[in-house]
Motif scaffolding. Structure first.
Motif, PDB file in Angstrom:
ATOM      1  N   TRP A 107     -19.671  20.959 -11.047  1.00 50.03           N
ATOM      2  CA  TRP A 107     -18.498  20.383 -10.398  1.00 50.03           C
ATOM      3  C   TRP A 107     -18.624  20.444  -8.885  1.00 50.03           C
ATOM      4  CZ3 TRP A 107     -14.524  17.332 -11.059  1.00 50.03           C
ATOM      5  CH2 TRP A 107     -14.107  17.027 -12.373  1.00 50.03           C
ATOM      6  N   ARG A 108     -19.121  21.559  -8.363  1.00 50.87           N
ATOM      7  CA  ARG A 108     -19.265  21.674  -6.908  1.00 50.87           C
ATOM      8  C   ARG A 108     -20.185  20.594  -6.372  1.00 50.87           C
ATOM      9  NH1 ARG A 108     -20.376  27.140  -8.057  1.00 50.87           N
ATOM     10  NH2 ARG A 108     -22.409  26.987  -7.039  1.00 50.87           N
ATOM     11  N   TRP A 109     -21.324  20.416  -7.034  1.00 49.22           N
ATOM     12  CA  TRP A 109     -22.281  19.421  -6.551  1.00 49.22           C
ATOM     13  C   TRP A 109     -21.785  17.991  -6.771  1.00 49.22           C
ATOM     14  CZ3 TRP A 109     -25.700  20.652  -3.182  1.00 49.22           C
ATOM     15  CH2 TRP A 109     -26.226  21.947  -3.162  1.00 49.22           C
ATOM     16  N   ALA A 110     -21.042  17.777  -7.847  1.00 45.15           N
ATOM     17  CA  ALA A 110     -20.512  16.437  -8.116  1.00 45.15           C
ATOM     18  C   ALA A 110     -19.516  16.024  -7.031  1.00 45.15           C
ATOM     19  CB  ALA A 110     -19.856  16.394  -9.493  1.00 45.15           C
ATOM     20  N   VAL A 111     -18.584  16.927  -6.707  1.00 47.03           N
ATOM     21  CA  VAL A 111     -17.579  16.601  -5.688  1.00 47.03           C
ATOM     22  C   VAL A 111     -18.244  16.436  -4.325  1.00 47.03           C
ATOM     23  CG1 VAL A 111     -15.507  17.406  -4.509  1.00 47.03           C
ATOM     24  CG2 VAL A 111     -15.734  17.728  -6.973  1.00 47.03           C
ATOM     25  N   ILE A 115     -15.904   4.118  -8.185  1.00 46.67           N
ATOM     26  CA  ILE A 115     -16.092   4.431  -9.597  1.00 46.67           C
ATOM     27  C   ILE A 115     -16.263   5.936  -9.804  1.00 46.67           C
ATOM     28  CG2 ILE A 115     -17.654   4.162 -11.569  1.00 46.67           C
ATOM     29  CD1 ILE A 115     -18.236   1.315 -10.529  1.00 46.67           C
ATOM     30  N   LEU A 116     -17.133   6.545  -9.018  1.00 43.56           N
ATOM     31  CA  LEU A 116     -17.421   7.974  -9.193  1.00 43.56           C
ATOM     32  C   LEU A 116     -16.207   8.843  -8.859  1.00 43.56           C
ATOM     33  CD1 LEU A 116     -21.041   8.160  -7.729  1.00 43.56           C
ATOM     34  CD2 LEU A 116     -20.355   8.171 -10.137  1.00 43.56           C
ATOM     35  N   SER A 117     -15.458   8.467  -7.819  1.00 42.58           N
ATOM     36  CA  SER A 117     -14.289   9.279  -7.460  1.00 42.58           C
ATOM     37  C   SER A 117     -13.204   9.190  -8.520  1.00 42.58           C
ATOM     38  CB  SER A 117     -13.739   8.828  -6.103  1.00 42.58           C
ATOM     39  OG  SER A 117     -13.275   7.490  -6.162  1.00 42.58           O
ATOM     40  N   LEU A 118     -13.047   8.030  -9.140  1.00 42.12           N
ATOM     41  CA  LEU A 118     -12.053   7.895 -10.202  1.00 42.12           C
ATOM     42  C   LEU A 118     -12.465   8.686 -11.443  1.00 42.12           C
ATOM     43  CD1 LEU A 118     -11.037   4.134  -9.891  1.00 42.12           C
ATOM     44  CD2 LEU A 118      -9.719   6.156  -9.232  1.00 42.12           C
ATOM     45  N   VAL A 119     -13.761   8.731 -11.715  1.00 41.93           N
ATOM     46  CA  VAL A 119     -14.240   9.543 -12.842  1.00 41.93           C
ATOM     47  C   VAL A 119     -13.943  11.020 -12.581  1.00 41.93           C
ATOM     48  CG1 VAL A 119     -16.299  10.348 -14.061  1.00 41.93           C
ATOM     49  CG2 VAL A 119     -16.023   7.913 -13.583  1.00 41.93           C
ATOM     50  N   LEU A 120     -14.203  11.471 -11.349  1.00 45.27           N
ATOM     51  CA  LEU A 120     -13.905  12.864 -11.007  1.00 45.27           C
ATOM     52  C   LEU A 120     -12.415  13.158 -11.157  1.00 45.27           C
ATOM     53  CD1 LEU A 120     -16.044  13.563  -7.789  1.00 45.27           C
ATOM     54  CD2 LEU A 120     -16.468  14.393 -10.101  1.00 45.27           C
ATOM     55  N   GLY A 158     -11.191  14.223   0.802  1.00 43.22           N
ATOM     56  CA  GLY A 158     -12.454  14.568   0.161  1.00 43.22           C
ATOM     57  C   GLY A 158     -12.998  15.893   0.644  1.00 43.22           C
ATOM     58  N   VAL A 159     -12.930  16.125   1.951  1.00 42.39           N
ATOM     59  CA  VAL A 159     -13.397  17.404   2.503  1.00 42.39           C
ATOM     60  C   VAL A 159     -12.565  18.559   1.951  1.00 42.39           C
ATOM     61  CG1 VAL A 159     -13.598  18.753   4.634  1.00 42.39           C
ATOM     62  CG2 VAL A 159     -14.353  16.371   4.593  1.00 42.39           C
ATOM     63  N   LEU A 160     -11.251  18.359   1.853  1.00 38.93           N
ATOM     64  CA  LEU A 160     -10.404  19.396   1.273  1.00 38.93           C
ATOM     65  C   LEU A 160     -10.753  19.641  -0.191  1.00 38.93           C
ATOM     66  CD1 LEU A 160      -6.922  18.521   2.833  1.00 38.93           C
ATOM     67  CD2 LEU A 160      -8.473  20.381   3.473  1.00 38.93           C
ATOM     68  N   ALA A 161     -11.113  18.583  -0.918  1.00 40.73           N
ATOM     69  CA  ALA A 161     -11.518  18.738  -2.318  1.00 40.73           C
ATOM     70  C   ALA A 161     -12.819  19.532  -2.414  1.00 40.73           C
ATOM     71  CB  ALA A 161     -11.672  17.369  -2.978  1.00 40.73           C
ATOM     72  N   VAL A 162     -13.773  19.224  -1.536  1.00 43.09           N
ATOM     73  CA  VAL A 162     -15.029  19.980  -1.520  1.00 43.09           C
ATOM     74  C   VAL A 162     -14.752  21.447  -1.227  1.00 43.09           C
ATOM     75  CG1 VAL A 162     -17.228  20.306  -0.325  1.00 43.09           C
ATOM     76  CG2 VAL A 162     -16.443  17.997  -0.869  1.00 43.09           C
ATOM     77  N   HIS A 163     -13.907  21.694  -0.246  1.00 45.55           N
ATOM     78  CA  HIS A 163     -13.579  23.081   0.105  1.00 45.55           C
ATOM     79  C   HIS A 163     -12.931  23.799  -1.073  1.00 45.55           C
ATOM     80  CE1 HIS A 163     -11.549  26.450   2.087  1.00 45.55           C
ATOM     81  NE2 HIS A 163     -12.439  26.320   3.054  1.00 45.55           N
ATOM     82  N   ALA A 164     -12.048  23.100  -1.765  1.00 46.88           N
ATOM     83  CA  ALA A 164     -11.318  23.713  -2.870  1.00 46.88           C
ATOM     84  C   ALA A 164     -12.234  24.135  -4.008  1.00 46.88           C
ATOM     85  CB  ALA A 164     -10.258  22.748  -3.392  1.00 46.88           C
ATOM     86  N   VAL A 165     -13.304  23.390  -4.261  1.00 42.64           N
ATOM     87  CA  VAL A 165     -14.173  23.714  -5.402  1.00 42.64           C
ATOM     88  C   VAL A 165     -15.437  24.461  -4.983  1.00 42.64           C
ATOM     89  CG1 VAL A 165     -13.346  21.697  -6.656  1.00 42.64           C
ATOM     90  CG2 VAL A 165     -15.456  21.517  -5.330  1.00 42.64           C
ATOM     91  N   TRP A 166     -15.715  24.511  -3.680  1.00 39.56           N
ATOM     92  CA  TRP A 166     -16.994  25.040  -3.233  1.00 39.56           C
ATOM     93  C   TRP A 166     -16.904  26.447  -2.644  1.00 39.56           C
ATOM     94  CZ3 TRP A 166     -21.634  22.682  -4.085  1.00 39.56           C
ATOM     95  CH2 TRP A 166     -22.740  23.271  -3.492  1.00 39.56           C
ATOM     96  N   VAL A 167     -15.862  26.702  -1.876  1.00 41.73           N
ATOM     97  CA  VAL A 167     -15.777  27.982  -1.165  1.00 41.73           C
ATOM     98  C   VAL A 167     -15.701  29.129  -2.166  1.00 41.73           C
ATOM     99  CG1 VAL A 167     -14.355  29.378   0.390  1.00 41.73           C
ATOM    100  CG2 VAL A 167     -14.727  26.957   0.866  1.00 41.73           C
ATOM    101  N   PRO A 168     -16.534  30.139  -2.005  1.00 41.59           N
ATOM    102  CA  PRO A 168     -16.568  31.238  -2.982  1.00 41.59           C
ATOM    103  C   PRO A 168     -15.317  32.099  -2.928  1.00 41.59           C
ATOM    104  CG  PRO A 168     -17.972  31.744  -1.116  1.00 41.59           C
ATOM    105  CD  PRO A 168     -17.529  30.322  -0.944  1.00 41.59           C
ATOM    106  N   LEU A 169     -15.205  33.012  -3.880  1.00 46.37           N
ATOM    107  CA  LEU A 169     -14.063  33.921  -3.948  1.00 46.37           C
ATOM    108  C   LEU A 169     -13.914  34.697  -2.647  1.00 46.37           C
ATOM    109  CD1 LEU A 169     -14.615  35.432  -7.494  1.00 46.37           C
ATOM    110  CD2 LEU A 169     -13.007  33.651  -6.878  1.00 46.37           C
ATOM    111  N   ARG A 170     -12.664  34.846  -2.215  1.00 48.45           N
ATOM    112  CA  ARG A 170     -12.404  35.620  -1.008  1.00 48.45           C
ATOM    113  C   ARG A 170     -12.606  37.107  -1.265  1.00 48.45           C
ATOM    114  NH1 ARG A 170      -7.231  33.729   0.723  1.00 48.45           N
ATOM    115  NH2 ARG A 170      -8.357  31.966   1.614  1.00 48.45           N
ATOM    116  N   HIS A 171     -12.315  37.553  -2.472  1.00 49.88           N
ATOM    117  CA  HIS A 171     -12.495  38.969  -2.837  1.00 49.88           C
ATOM    118  C   HIS A 171     -13.296  39.021  -4.129  1.00 49.88           C
ATOM    119  CE1 HIS A 171      -9.526  39.911   0.181  1.00 49.88           C
ATOM    120  NE2 HIS A 171      -8.633  39.151  -0.436  1.00 49.88           N
ATOM    121  N   GLU A 172     -14.395  39.749  -4.092  1.00 51.19           N
ATOM    122  CA  GLU A 172     -15.189  39.909  -5.307  1.00 51.19           C
ATOM    123  C   GLU A 172     -14.432  40.821  -6.279  1.00 51.19           C
ATOM    124  OE1 GLU A 172     -17.816  38.320  -6.080  1.00 51.19           O
ATOM    125  OE2 GLU A 172     -18.029  37.307  -4.170  1.00 51.19           O
ATOM    126  N   PRO A 173     -14.481  40.542  -7.580  1.00 53.28           N
ATOM    127  CA  PRO A 173     -13.817  41.400  -8.535  1.00 53.28           C
ATOM    128  C   PRO A 173     -14.426  42.791  -8.547  1.00 53.28           C
ATOM    129  CG  PRO A 173     -15.233  39.798  -9.642  1.00 53.28           C
ATOM    130  CD  PRO A 173     -15.170  39.389  -8.210  1.00 53.28           C
TER     131      PRO A 173
END
Length: 347
Positions: free
Chosen positions: A189-193, A264-269, A327-342
């Motif tokens: 998903w990260r790479w697709a977005v 087409i690709l953005s609508l699929v996503l 689009g940039v906000l969407a990338v950030h939402a799915v790409w940025v790692p966890l702020r706190h590791e479990p």
């Protein structure tokens, strides 16, 4: 993160100012006003002609360039003042944007409230804004001696740098959001977005070549061009690079193909985005991105069919920038790692 609210407000002001500059730049280009001021005076240029003699001198200098003898042949003083004021306003807006980026940055540095983690990144913003002004004049200068319009390459570079500034400010604004969910999507998903948003960025820049070559004024029909999928005149110039970036027919065809593929690709996503996969924020961001692309695609078709009237041309550029922002906000939402590791499980 709460202590950085002031920095986020500054970044939002930067983002809004870039949108404003993009709109004013679009109006300036579509009204053929960009070459009306033939000199670059960073300080003295703040002041427009103050009397009739100064206006006569400005018009005389403009009449010496090729565009005045072709596109604006026979221009009157009243017509000249109309295009002059648009370009003057464009330059004043650019200076104002520079102040929006520079003054708060210096204030935060002096007060010691600049987030240290982002200090180097944010330092690029005023520097790139200054570079944007220099690049803007470099672009204008390309149309003052031989050409009747600015170089499409330089126009594309000018837009690309503006979007780069926008992305840096936007990404940092999102980084400093204290309400962001701690969700990271799986790698596919990260790479697709990221891939689709990158394709959109390429599409937007390709639109600058269409604009610079006046490619929107040819083949004002859809979906075919001249009754064909690949239009007549597509390979009019020798050399694939020259043809791709200097032939208005090829530029419009490539922009259409890229826009269609992006749509087409953005609508699929957007269709496949689910909160359980991306989190509520991530799924919403991807869906908004898909909707913006759908609107932009439809707007692009209407703009083309109507041979790019100024209002629609500017709106198309604005919505394209808005779609890239989402689009940039969407990338950030799915790409940025966890702020706190479990926490590790107890042994």
């Amino acid at each position: 993160m709460h202590e950085h609210i002031a920095v986020r407000r500054w970044l939002m002001a930067c983002i809004v100012s870039v949108f404003f500059a993009v709109v004013i730049g679009g109006i300036t280009r579509l009204t053929e006003s960009g070459l009306s001021i033939t000199e670059w005076k960073p300080v003295a240029g703040v002041f427009p002609p103050m009397n009739e003699a100064a206006w006569d001198d400005a018009l005389r200098k403009f009449q010496q360039i090729p565009q005045a003898q072709t596109t604006h042949a026979g221009i009157t003083m009243a017509q000249f003042k109309w295009i002059y004021w648009w370009e003057w306003f464009h330059r004043i807006a650019a200076r104002a944007v520079g102040l929006v980026f520079a003054i708060p940055f210096l204030y935060f540095v002096a007060k010691g409230t600049m987030p240290q983690r982002y200090a180097m990144r944010l330092a690029w913003l005023p520097l790139l804004t200054l570079a944007q002004g220099v690049l803007g004049w470099y672009m204008v200068s390309s149309g003052l001696e031989v050409r009747t319009e600015v170089s499409a390459y330089r126009l594309a570079a000018h837009l690309t740098l503006a979007l780069t500034i926008l992305v840096i400010a936007l990404w940092t604004w999102a980084d400093l959001d204290p309400r962001r969910e701690e969700v990271r999507a799986e790698a596919p998903w990260r790479w697709a977005v990221l891939g689709v948003v990158s394709l959109l960025a390429i599409t937007v820049v390709s639109g600058a070549f269409v604009a610079g070559l006046r490619g929107g004024k040819v083949f004002n029909e859809f979906p075919l061009m001249g009754g064909q999928v690949v239009p007549p005149g597509y390979q009019a110039l020798v050399g694939w690079w020259t043809n791709a970036f200097e032939n208005p027919v090829a530029a419009q065809f490539h922009h259409r193909v890229l826009a269609t593929l992006t749509g087409i690709l953005s609508l699929v996503l957007a269709w496949r985005a689910r909160p359980e996969i991306l989190g509520e924020y991530g799924a919403t961001a991807v869906r908004w991105f898909g909707m913006a692309i759908a609107v932009q695609f439809g707007l692009g078709i209407v703009t083309l069919l109507m041979a790019v009237p100024v209002a629609l041309g500017v709106l198309h550029q604005f919505v394209g920038t808005l779609a890239l922002t989402l689009g940039v906000l969407a990338v950030h939402a799915v790409w940025v790692p966890l702020r706190h590791e479990p926490a590790a499980a107890a042994g």
